[in-house]
Design an enzyme around this catalytic site. Structure first.
Site, PDB file in Angstrom:
ATOM      1  N   TRP B 194      10.530   9.981  -2.093  1.00  0.00           N
ATOM      2  CA  TRP B 194       9.127  10.382  -2.074  1.00  0.00           C
ATOM      3  C   TRP B 194       8.927  11.371  -0.929  1.00  0.00           C
ATOM      4  O   TRP B 194       9.367  11.137   0.199  1.00  0.00           O
ATOM      5  CB  TRP B 194       8.262   9.139  -1.887  1.00  0.00           C
ATOM      6  CG  TRP B 194       6.787   9.394  -1.793  1.00  0.00           C
ATOM      7  CD1 TRP B 194       6.020  10.179  -2.605  1.00  0.00           C
ATOM      8  CD2 TRP B 194       5.893   8.815  -0.834  1.00  0.00           C
ATOM      9  NE1 TRP B 194       4.713  10.108  -2.217  1.00  0.00           N
ATOM     10  CE2 TRP B 194       4.591   9.279  -1.128  1.00  0.00           C
ATOM     11  CE3 TRP B 194       6.051   7.937   0.246  1.00  0.00           C
ATOM     12  CZ2 TRP B 194       3.466   8.906  -0.397  1.00  0.00           C
ATOM     13  CZ3 TRP B 194       4.934   7.567   0.977  1.00  0.00           C
ATOM     14  CH2 TRP B 194       3.661   8.056   0.656  1.00  0.00           C
ATOM     15  N   ASP B 275      10.444  -0.250  -0.079  1.00  0.00           N
ATOM     16  CA  ASP B 275       9.143   0.341  -0.389  1.00  0.00           C
ATOM     17  C   ASP B 275       8.825  -0.116  -1.815  1.00  0.00           C
ATOM     18  O   ASP B 275       9.498   0.294  -2.765  1.00  0.00           O
ATOM     19  CB  ASP B 275       9.217   1.867  -0.294  1.00  0.00           C
ATOM     20  CG  ASP B 275       7.857   2.529  -0.486  1.00  0.00           C
ATOM     21  OD1 ASP B 275       7.756   3.752  -0.306  1.00  0.00           O
ATOM     22  OD2 ASP B 275       6.875   1.821  -0.830  1.00  0.00           O
ATOM     23  N   LYS B 311      -1.149   1.594  -7.605  1.00  0.00           N
ATOM     24  CA  LYS B 311      -0.853   1.796  -9.024  1.00  0.00           C
ATOM     25  C   LYS B 311      -1.044   0.527  -9.842  1.00  0.00           C
ATOM     26  O   LYS B 311      -1.675   0.567 -10.896  1.00  0.00           O
ATOM     27  CB  LYS B 311       0.591   2.293  -9.220  1.00  0.00           C
ATOM     28  CG  LYS B 311       0.797   3.738  -8.829  1.00  0.00           C
ATOM     29  CD  LYS B 311       1.071   3.898  -7.360  1.00  0.00           C
ATOM     30  CE  LYS B 311       1.405   5.321  -6.978  1.00  0.00           C
ATOM     31  NZ  LYS B 311       1.528   5.448  -5.503  1.00  0.00           N
TER      32      LYS B 311
END
Lengths: 463, 466
Positions: B194, B275, B311
Site C-alpha cells: 500500500w 495490517d 471497508k
C-alpha cells in the site's frame, strides 16, 4: 523484477547515542536502557526499569524493557476520580462542561443537527478529502476570522480539518518543523500540560516566556514583553486566543496590541490556540478579537481551533488548523504540504463531528440558538466564579481570592500549591490538577460549600 | 514516497523570504479608529509582479515566511478520485481508491450501520472525551473479533488494544512505539505494498526495507524471494504482513506458506506486524480472513496487528480501527498499552467516539452481528462475481492467448493487472479509466455492466503500449 528499495533511514546511524550498527534485541534493549538513564526532557517520568540487561531473550518478551507509563496528568485526574468511592467526591480536573446538576451536556442544536444527519438518506460515509469537509473548513475560518475578513476574501487562508485542538496543534507543529526556518516555539509559563509534548514530538524545540505572575495572580506583562523581545527573529510564539489555560488570565486588548506590535517588529510567527471562542466571555466575536487583530495587519499566523468546549463536541474530535498567509499562492502551496503531514498520520479526518458543526454554522436559526446555549454555559461559569468568591470571603478564608472573578474561562488558577492540592484530594476528595487549576465547569451551587471547606482547610493547615 | 522525501528536505526558505525577515517592520502600523480593521491598501510588491509607485513600510513583513514551499504533488491514491471528479467524459470509471460501490456504482452505507446510528440517537448518549485508549466496549469487541473470543491471548489478557484512527492511525501509533522502544529496528515491507505504508514509517522515522513479494512473471507470489529476504534481514526486525487480501496485488500466501513464513520469522526473532484492513471482506468469512493472524498467535508469538473498519463496515470516513499488540504476559500488555497512550496523547489526545460506538453496537449485538455477516457476504460476493465477469470478458475478447486467470486467483478489493505506468496512463488518458500507476484496479468500483468496457481498455493498453 522491481528493484528493492530501502528507506533513507535504513542505513543511517540512529540519531540517539550511542549508535549501534547491529540491531539485535539485546543491543536494542541496552540502547533503550541507556536512553532511559540519560535525562530526557519530554519523556517525563520513568518509574523504574523492569528489565535486566542480562535476562535471556530467547522466549522472553520483546517488550520486557518497556516500563509502565504514568497516567496522563490531566486525564489521569478523571481516572483517579472514577476509582474513588466517596459520595462527596468532586471532579474539577478536566475541562469538560457540567450542568448545575453535575451532568455532561449535549447542546440542543447538536442533537438537532445529528437528527438531520441520521434522517438524511442521501448521506454516505465515503472518505473525506485529506483536508476534511470543505464547508466545515470555510465556516470555521469565518467563525474565527470574521465573515468579512480580508484574508479570507483574498483567499490567503488555508484551513484544514483536524482532530480537535490537539490534532490542529500537532499538524501545525509538524508542518513548521519541516518547512519553517525557525524551529523554536515559545510557550507561555504555565500552559496547558499537553503543549510541550505536542510540539516536541512535532520536531520543534520548546522554550517558555513569562506569563503568569503568582504574586498578583495576574499577567506578568513586562516579563512577557522582555522574553518575546529577546527571542530570535522569526521564532514561533504560542498564544492562547482567550481564556488562558490553566490560569484564566488574559491580556487586555491594549496589551494585545502591544504584543502584536512586538511580534511583528521581530517577525515572530504567532500560533494561536483557540479552544474557547464564545466560551470565555459568552460572545464569539469578543473572544476572537486578539486573533482578528493579528489577521487584520496583513501578517501571517497559524490558528488551531477546537469545537470541544464551545459546541460540547469533546469526544467527536472536531477542530481546524488555519494558516493565514501573505498570498493566495502561498496558501495553496502550504495546503498541499499540510496534506503530506496528515496522510501518513491518519489519512483523512472523521466526518461526524465536522458535519454537525457545518450544519449548525450554516443554518441561521441553529447558529443563533447555538449562541444562546453557548452564552448560557459561559454565564453559568461566571456565576460559579462569583459564588465561589463570595463563599470564600464569607468564610473568612485567608488570602485575596479576587482572582477568581478576574480570571476568565473554564479554569481558575487558585494559587494552591501541590501539597495543598494533594491534601484536598486525600481529605476532601477534590480532584484537580496539581498546579492548583480547577475547572469551574465542574462546580455547581450545591458543591461550592464543600470546595470552600476544602480550600479553607488546605490554606489554614497546609503550607 | 519521493514526494514526501522532497518535502522533508526543502527546509530552507527562498532568499527573498529570508531578506524579508531581516527587513523587519519598524512600527508605524496605522490602525483606524475602530482599532481593528485594515483596508486593502497594503501592498505586497512580491505578490503579483506589478510595479508599484510606493512601497509602504506601513504594511507588515512583505514576503511570506513560506515562500520557499513547493507545491506538493497530489496523493497517488486519493488524488485519483480528485482527477476522476474533474473528468467530464460519460464513460469514465473510477477504479482508484478502495471504497466499495454497489452494482449501480453508488457508495454503500450498511443497513446495520444505519440501525446502530438510529439506536445511538434514541439513547441520547453524551459526547464526553473517550479515554486516550478509546472506547472500552469497542476495544473489547475488536480484539475478540480478530482473535476469537475464546482465544487464550484474550482470556489471559495478553493483548494491548488501543482504538486508533482507522488503519492508518493504528499503523502510525505502532510506528511511533517502534521508533521509541526499538530504536534502529527496521520494518520489512512487501514489494509492492500500500502506497501509504512508506510515508507512515518515514514520518515516524522508522527505517524500512522491502522484501520480494510480487512476481510479475507469474503474476503471483515470489515465495522463495520473500522467505530469503526475511531471512536475510537483521534479527529482531518487524515484518509487515497483510493479514488477508494483500493491497495492491490481491495475492495472498496459502495456509502452508503462512506456516513457513511464521517459521522463518520465529527463527530470526523477528516481530510480525499484521495490517488487517479487510477482515471478512476478502473471502466473506470473518474467521477465515483472520486465520493467518490467529495461527501466528497460536504459536505464542508476540505480534502487532492494525485493524480497520473502513471497508468491512463501510465506515471509511468515521476513521475507526485499532492497534493490538499481543505480548507474552498480561503485565507486558499493560505496559505496552500505557506507552501507546503516551504516544496518542500528543497526536490527538483521544480518538473519535462515533465510529467506535457504531462498531461496538454492531459487533456486540448478536442480531446486528449476524446481519452484518450477511451484508459482508453480499459485498464480498459482488466482487467475486465481478472478477468472474471481467475474466470471462477478457478471455472472450483477447486473442493473444494471455493468461488472465490471475484475476480469479487474486482476492479482495484489488487486482494487480500487471499494467505498467505507461499502460495505466493510457487507461486513463484514452479510456477514462482511473486507477493507480502501479497497475492496481479496485474491483469494488467495477459493475458487471462495465466489465466489457474495462476488458477492452485493458487489452488495448496492455498490447498497444509498452
Amino acid at each position: 523484477m522491481r528493484p528493492r528499495s530501502t528507506s533513507p533511514l535504513a542505513h543511517s546511524s540512529s540519531p540517539l547515542p550511542p549508535p549501534f550498527s547491529s540491531s539485535s534485541p539485546t543491543d536494542r534493549r541496552l540502547n533503550t536502557l541507556v536512553r532511559h538513564l540519560l535525562v530526557e526532557n519530554s519523556s517525563s517520568v520513568m518509574d523504574s526499569i523492569s528489565a535486566s540487561p542480562t535476562s535471556a531473550f530467547h522466549g522472553d518478551s520483546v517488550f520486557a524493557h518497556i516500563v509502565r507509563a504514568p497516567e496522563d496528568p490531566i486525564l489521569g485526574v478523571t481516572v483517579a476520580y472514577n476509582k474513588d468511592p466517596s459520595p462527596v467526591k468532586l471532579n474539577l480536573g478536566v475541562g469538560a462542561y457540567r450542568t448545575e446538576e453535575g451532568k455532561p451536556l449535549v447542546l440542543n442544536v447538536v442533537r438537532r443537527a445529528e437528527q438531520q444527519l441520521v434522517n438524511d438518506v442521501s448521506r454516505v460515509k465515503e472518505y473525506l478529502p485529506i483536508v476534511g469537509l470543505a464547508d466545515f473548513n470555510k465556516l470555521s475560518a469565518k467563525l474565527i476570522l470574521g465573515a468579512d475578513s480580508p484574508a479570507i476574501q483574498e483567499n490567503r487562508v488555508t484551513t484544514v480539518q483536524c482532530l480537535s485542538g490537539t490534532g490542529s496543534l500537532r499538524v501545525g507543529g509538524e508542518f513548521l518543523a519541516r518547512h519553517y526556518h525557525e524551529r523554536t516555539i515559545y510557550i507561555p509559563q504555565p500552559t496547558w500540560g499537553n503543549h510541550t509534548k505536542v510540539f516536541t514530538l512535532s520536531g520543534l524545540s520548546v522554550k517558555t516566556y513569562q506569563y503568569y505572575d503568582p504574586a498578583t495572580r495576574g499577567l506578568n506583562f513586562q516579563g512577557l514583553l522582555e522574553d518575546l523581545g529577546s527571542a530570535p527573529s522569526g521564532a514561533i510564539v504560542l498564544l492562547h486566543a482567550c481564556a488562558h489555560n490553566p490560569t484564566g488570565v488574559d491580556p487586555t486588548l491594549e496589551q494585545w496590541e502591544q504584543i502584536r506590535q512586538l511580534i511583528r517588529s521581530k517577525a515572530l510567527l504567532p500560533f494561536f490556540d483557540s479552544a474557547y471562542q464564545g466560551f470565555a466571555s459568552g460572545s464569539l466575536d469578543a473572544d476572537a478579537q486578539p486573533v482578528r487583530l493579528f489577521a487584520a495587519d496583513g501578517g501571517e499566523c497559524l490558528i488551531a481551533q477546537s469545537y470541544a468546549k464551545n459546541m460540547g463536541l469533546y469526544g467527536e474530535r472536531v477542530g481546524a488548523l488555519s494558516i493565514v498567509c501573505k498570498t493566495a499562492d502561498v496558501a495553496s502551496r502550504v495546503e498541499s504540504q499540510l496534506k503530506l503531514v496528515i496522510r501518513p498520520m491518519y489519512s483523512n479526518p472523521p466526518i461526524h463531528g465536522a458535519s454537525i458543526v457545518a450544519i449548525i454554522l450554516k443554518d441561521r436559526d441553529l447558529y443563533n440558538e447555538w449562541t444562546i446555549e453557548l452564552k448560557a454555559m459561559a454565564d453559568r461559569i461566571i456565576s460559579m466564579r462569583q459564588q465561589l468568591f463570595d463563599a470564600l470571603r464569607a468564610r473568612g478564608t485567608p488570602g485575596d481570592w479576587s482572582h477568581i472573578i478576574k480570571q476568565i474561562g473554564m479554569f481558575t488558577f487558585t494559587g494552591l500549591n501541590a501539597e495543598q492540592v494533594a491534601f484536598m484530594t486525600k481529605e476532601y476528595h477534590i480532584y484537580m490538577t496539581s498546579d492548583g487549576r480547577i475547572s469551574m465547569a465542574g462546580l455547581s451551587s450545591k458543591t461550592v460549600p464543600h470546595l470552600v471547606d476544602a480550600i479553607h482547610a488546605a490554606v489554614t493547615r497546609v503550607v | 514516497m519521493a514526494s514526501s522525501m522532497l518535502s522533508l528536505t526543502s527546509a530552507s526558505p527562498s532568499p527573498s523570504a529570508s531578506l524579508s525577515t531581516q527587513e523587519s517592520l519598524k512600527g508605524k502600523l496605522k490602525l483606524r479608529s475602530s482599532g481593528l480593521s485594515f483596508t486593502k491598501e497594503k501592498i505586497n510588491p512580491f505578490a503579483n509582479g506589478k510595479s508599484f509607485g510606493r512601497v509602504s513600510m506601513v504594511a507588515a513583513v512583505n514576503a511570506s515566511r513560506f515562500d520557499g514551499i513547493a507545491m506538493a504533488p497530489p496523493d497517488p491514491i486519493l488524488g485519483v478520485s480528485e482527477a476522476f471528479k474533474a473528468d467530464t467524459n460519460a464513460l469514465k470509471l473510477n477504479l482508484g481508491v478502495g471504497a466499495y460501490r454497489t452494482e449501480e456504482l453508488q457508495p454503500y452505507v450498511l443497513d446495520v450501520v444505519k440501525k446502530a446510528e438510529n439506536l445511538m440517537l434514541e439513547r441520547g448518549e453524551n459526547k464526553e472525551y473517550l479515554p486516550i485508549e478509546g472506547l472500552a466496549a469497542f476495544n473489547k469487541v475488536t480484539a475478540e473479533l480478530l482473535f476469537g473470543a475464546d482465544n487464550p491471548v484474550i482470556k489471559e489478557q495478553k493483548v494491548a488494544t488501543v482504538q486508533g484512527l482507522s488503519g492508518t492511525g493504528s499503523l502510525r501509533l505502532a510506528a511511533a512505539l517502534i521508533e521509541r522502544y526499538f530504536p534502529g529496528a527496521k520494518v520489512l515491507i512487501s514489494s509492492p505494498t500500500w502506497g501509504n505504508h512508506k510515508n507512515i514509517f518515514n514520518d515516524a522515522r522508522v527505517p524500512w526495507s522491502e522484501y520480494r513479494y510480487y512476481d510479475p512473471k507469474t503474476v503471483g507470489l515470489d515465495f522463495e524471494g520473500m522467505i530469503a529476504d526475511i531471512k536475510a534481514a537483521p534479527e529482531g526486525s518487524f515484518v509487515l504482513l497483510h493479514g488477508c487480501a494483500h493491497n495492491p496485488t490481491g495475492i495472498d500466501p496459502t495456509p502452508e506458506q503462512w506456516e513457513k513464513i511464521a517459521d522463518v520469522i520465529q527463527e530470526k526473532n523477528h516481530i510480525p506486524f499484521f495490517d488487517v484492513a479487510y477482515q471478512g471482506f476478502a473471502s466473506g468469512s470473518l474467521d477465515a480472513d483472520a486465520a493467518s493472524v490467529r495461527s501466528f498467535a497460536a504459536r505464542g508469538m508476540e505480534l502487532f496487528v492494525a485493524q480497520s473498519y473502513s471497508k468491512n463496515l463501510g465506515l471509511y470516513a468515521e476513521r475507526i480501527g485499532a492497534m493490538n499488540v499481543v505480548c507474552t504476559s498480561a503485565d507486558a500488555a499493560a505496559r505496552v498499552k500505557s506507552q501507546l497512550k503516551r504516544l496518542a496523547r500528543p497526536m490527538y489526545s483521544n480518538p473519535p467516539i462515533h465510529g467506535a460506538r457504531i462498531v461496538a453496537n454492531v459487533v456486540g449485538d448478536p442480531v446486528l452481528f449476524n446481519e452484518w455477516k450477511a451484508e459482508m457476504e453480499l459485498m464480498a460476493g459482488r466482487i467475486k462475481n465481478v472478477r468472474q465477469k471481467l475474466y470471462d470478458s477478457l478471455c472472450a475478447k483477447d486473442k493473444s492467448g494471455k493468461d488472465w486467470s490471475f484475476i480469479l486467483k487474486q482476492i479482495g478489493m484489488f487486482s494487480f493487472t500487471g499494467l505498467n505506468e505507461a499502460q495505466s496512463d493510457k487507461m486513463t488518458n484514452k479510456w477514462h479509466v482511473y486507477m493507480t500507476k502501479d497497475g492496481r484496479i479496485s474491483l469494488a468500483g467495477l459493475s458487471l455492466a462495465k466489465c466489457e468496457y474495462l476488458a477492452d481498455a485493458i487489452i488495448d493498453s496492455f498490447h498497444n503500449v509498452s
